[in-house]
Design an enzyme around this catalytic site. Structure first.
Site, mmCIF file in Angstrom:
data_model
loop_
_atom_site.group_PDB
_atom_site.id
_atom_site.type_symbol
_atom_site.label_atom_id
_atom_site.label_comp_id
_atom_site.label_asym_id
_atom_site.label_seq_id
_atom_site.Cartn_x
_atom_site.Cartn_y
_atom_site.Cartn_z
ATOM 1 C CB SER A 134 -9.226 10.892 -11.942
ATOM 2 O OG SER A 134 -10.424 11.201 -12.778
ATOM 3 C CE1 TYR A 147 -12.357 8.203 -7.928
ATOM 4 C CE2 TYR A 147 -12.327 9.498 -9.627
ATOM 5 C CZ TYR A 147 -11.789 8.475 -9.037
ATOM 6 O OH TYR A 147 -10.659 7.594 -9.464
#
Length: 243
Positions: A134, A147
């Site tokens: 990501s 995250y």
């Protein structure tokens, strides 16, 4: 890479399901796993060559069952991950127990599954490991500390694994923004309909598999049809928001 066997985690919805369908359409035997057995079976019903195996990748027994069921393995895709609390908390108020869960699913489980799968991957002429990255792994977004740090750790595991297992291909793949349930949880109450569907991103990953460049971190945005594959290990650039 068509006549192969793959394991895809987190395959019940979103990008994992889209990739499972795309691989199956190519003739790949896919062992697809997800925690929600009902949703997984319904989503993969009718997909040729797909074996639905409900289970939690954080469960050591299930990981062993998954690798044993595959028998042989050419491709291992670590798509399963955990967003953490929603709305996303800042680090100053991040619940530590929740962070442990994020790290367990996103970092420790993929490593443990890879350890079990390595003998099969080494035996394959095209052994490949893919971790889902990501832009939150390389950019500092408020609220994304939990995250993002888990994805950064996963990126580093992939990078080190590539050095330790030079006969394999190990890719950290950043798909960019997608219209998924996880992404919606990150932005509760907001309209994310402008994000691309996961099915529109899978061709980039398939091109990566077909081209088989050196191990490294690759962005979907840099794998457009006809474009040269970027050099391995290139640092990702901001891709807007997070995956």
């Amino acid at each position: 890479m068509t006549d192969m066997t793959a394991i895809v985690t987190g395959a019940g919805q979103g990008f994992g399901l889209a990739l499972t369908a795309a691989l199956a359409a190519r003739g790949t035997t896919v062992f697809a796993c997800a925690r929600d057995g009902g949703r997984l079976r319904a989503a993969t019903a009718g997909l040729p060559g797909v074996v639905a195996l409900p289970g939690d990748v954080t469960d050591p027994r299930f990981r062993k069952e998954l690798v044993s069921a595959a028998g042989r393995l050419d491709l291992l895709v670590h798509n399963a991950g955990e967003l953490g609390p929603s709305p996303l908390p800042v680090l100053g108020r991040y619940p530590l127990d929740a962070l442990r869960g994020v790290l367990e699913t996103t970092v420790l489980a993929p490593l443990a599954l890879t350890q079990l799968a390595l003998p099969l991957l080494r035996a394959s002429a095209t052994g490949t490991v893919i971790t889902l990255s990501s832009d939150a792994a390389v950019e500092a977004y408020p609220g994304w500390g939990g995250y993002g740090s888990s994805k950064a750790a996963l990126d580093q595991l992939a990078a080190v694994l590539a050095v330790e297992e030079p006969a394999l291909r190990v890719y950290a793949f950043d798909p960019g923004d997608m219209r998924t349930a996880m992404h919606q949880r990150a932005f509760p109450g907001e309209d994310i309909s402008d994000r691309p569907e996961p099915e529109s991103v899978t061709p980039a990953l398939l091109r990566l598999l077909d081209r088989r460049p050196e191990s490294g971190r690759y962005r979907a945005a840099d794998l457009s049809d006809g474009a040269p594959t970027p050099g391995a290990g290139a640092t990702a650039q901001p891709a807007g928001s997070t995956t």
